[in-house]
Design a protein around this motif. Structure first.
Motif, mmCIF file in Angstrom:
data_model
loop_
_atom_site.group_PDB
_atom_site.id
_atom_site.type_symbol
_atom_site.label_atom_id
_atom_site.label_comp_id
_atom_site.label_asym_id
_atom_site.label_seq_id
_atom_site.Cartn_x
_atom_site.Cartn_y
_atom_site.Cartn_z
ATOM 1 N N GLY A 17 16.280 -14.278 88.925
ATOM 2 C CA GLY A 17 17.599 -14.035 89.501
ATOM 3 C C GLY A 17 18.594 -13.671 88.410
ATOM 4 N N TYR A 18 19.753 -14.280 88.446
ATOM 5 C CA TYR A 18 20.835 -14.011 87.490
ATOM 6 C C TYR A 18 20.550 -14.805 86.216
ATOM 7 C CZ TYR A 18 25.687 -12.967 86.176
ATOM 8 O OH TYR A 18 26.812 -12.501 85.559
ATOM 9 N N ARG A 19 20.398 -14.111 85.104
ATOM 10 C CA ARG A 19 19.991 -14.740 83.834
ATOM 11 C C ARG A 19 21.199 -14.999 82.945
ATOM 12 N NH1 ARG A 19 14.699 -14.097 82.137
ATOM 13 N NH2 ARG A 19 15.373 -13.360 80.087
ATOM 14 N N VAL A 20 21.405 -16.282 82.617
ATOM 15 C CA VAL A 20 22.566 -16.690 81.830
ATOM 16 C C VAL A 20 22.110 -17.381 80.550
ATOM 17 C CG1 VAL A 20 24.693 -18.055 81.806
ATOM 18 C CG2 VAL A 20 23.885 -17.046 83.956
ATOM 19 N N ILE A 37 19.609 -10.183 79.684
ATOM 20 C CA ILE A 37 20.577 -11.228 80.001
ATOM 21 C C ILE A 37 21.723 -10.612 80.804
ATOM 22 C CG2 ILE A 37 22.293 -12.760 78.957
ATOM 23 C CD1 ILE A 37 20.226 -13.187 76.714
ATOM 24 N N ASP A 38 22.074 -11.279 81.908
ATOM 25 C CA ASP A 38 23.193 -10.818 82.729
ATOM 26 C C ASP A 38 24.526 -11.322 82.197
ATOM 27 O OD1 ASP A 38 21.694 -9.427 84.830
ATOM 28 O OD2 ASP A 38 20.912 -11.419 85.285
ATOM 29 N N LEU A 39 24.511 -12.502 81.601
ATOM 30 C CA LEU A 39 25.747 -13.112 81.115
ATOM 31 C C LEU A 39 25.421 -14.036 79.955
ATOM 32 C CD1 LEU A 39 28.821 -13.645 81.577
ATOM 33 C CD2 LEU A 39 28.134 -15.467 83.150
ATOM 34 N N TRP A 40 26.214 -13.938 78.899
ATOM 35 C CA TRP A 40 26.069 -14.847 77.760
ATOM 36 C C TRP A 40 27.291 -15.750 77.743
ATOM 37 C CZ3 TRP A 40 26.325 -13.177 71.928
ATOM 38 C CH2 TRP A 40 26.035 -14.272 71.108
ATOM 39 N N LEU A 41 27.092 -17.008 78.092
ATOM 40 C CA LEU A 41 28.184 -17.985 78.107
ATOM 41 C C LEU A 41 28.092 -18.877 76.870
ATOM 42 C CD1 LEU A 41 28.471 -19.242 81.809
ATOM 43 C CD2 LEU A 41 30.039 -17.773 80.545
ATOM 44 N N LEU A 93 19.121 -20.544 83.662
ATOM 45 C CA LEU A 93 19.778 -20.850 82.403
ATOM 46 C C LEU A 93 18.765 -20.634 81.289
ATOM 47 C CD1 LEU A 93 21.615 -24.165 83.360
ATOM 48 C CD2 LEU A 93 22.470 -21.810 83.507
ATOM 49 N N LEU A 94 19.117 -19.777 80.357
ATOM 50 C CA LEU A 94 18.220 -19.406 79.266
ATOM 51 C C LEU A 94 18.616 -20.109 77.978
ATOM 52 C CD1 LEU A 94 18.278 -15.592 80.013
ATOM 53 C CD2 LEU A 94 16.443 -17.183 80.602
ATOM 54 N N TYR A 95 17.621 -20.532 77.233
ATOM 55 C CA TYR A 95 17.857 -21.218 75.962
ATOM 56 C C TYR A 95 16.785 -20.778 74.972
ATOM 57 C CZ TYR A 95 14.027 -24.097 77.645
ATOM 58 O OH TYR A 95 12.813 -24.511 78.108
#
Length: 115
Positions: A17-20, A37-41, A93-95
């Motif tokens: 899905g949406y990769r953050v 990555i869709d968003l880097w927070l 949530l990616l790490y």
């Protein structure tokens, strides 16, 4: 909420899905095109001081979680972005950490699901 966890080095899949990305530092050796990555927070990640103190030491896990939750309490706008997206669709949530049990994404997911 539909939140998953995944190492950013693992291949992206449609189920993500949406990769953050929720790390403060960009993952070593990973190009942005391959990361998908869709968003880097990066501002939702633990502070540099907390990250260095923890150093993925399992014995410090409970104290790390407590301190990180305190930091997260002041980031409602960023948390709302993730929660809003997770209500509508799956969020992963990616790490980058090698340790899949003791890392900030695990603590963040737990925090989000407890609210």
């Amino acid at each position: 909420m539909k939140i998953r966890l995944k190492r950013v080095y693992d291949p992206p899949t449609p189920e993500d899905g949406y990769r953050v990305l929720v790390d403060r530092i960009w993952p070593r050796g990973l190009g942005k095109d391959r990361a998908k990555i869709d968003l880097w927070l990066k501002d939702i990640a633990p502070s540099t001081a907390l990250r260095r103190w923890f150093n993925h030491d399992p014995e410090k896990w409970h104290e790390f979680e407590r301190r990180y939750r305190r930091e997260l309490a002041g980031l409602s706008d960023l948390l709302d972005q993730v929660k809003g997206r997770a209500k509508a669709s799956r969020v992963t949530l990616l790490y980058a950490a090698k340790n899949t049990r003791y890392n900030n994404a695990v603590a963040l997911k737990s925090f989000l699901e407890s609210e």
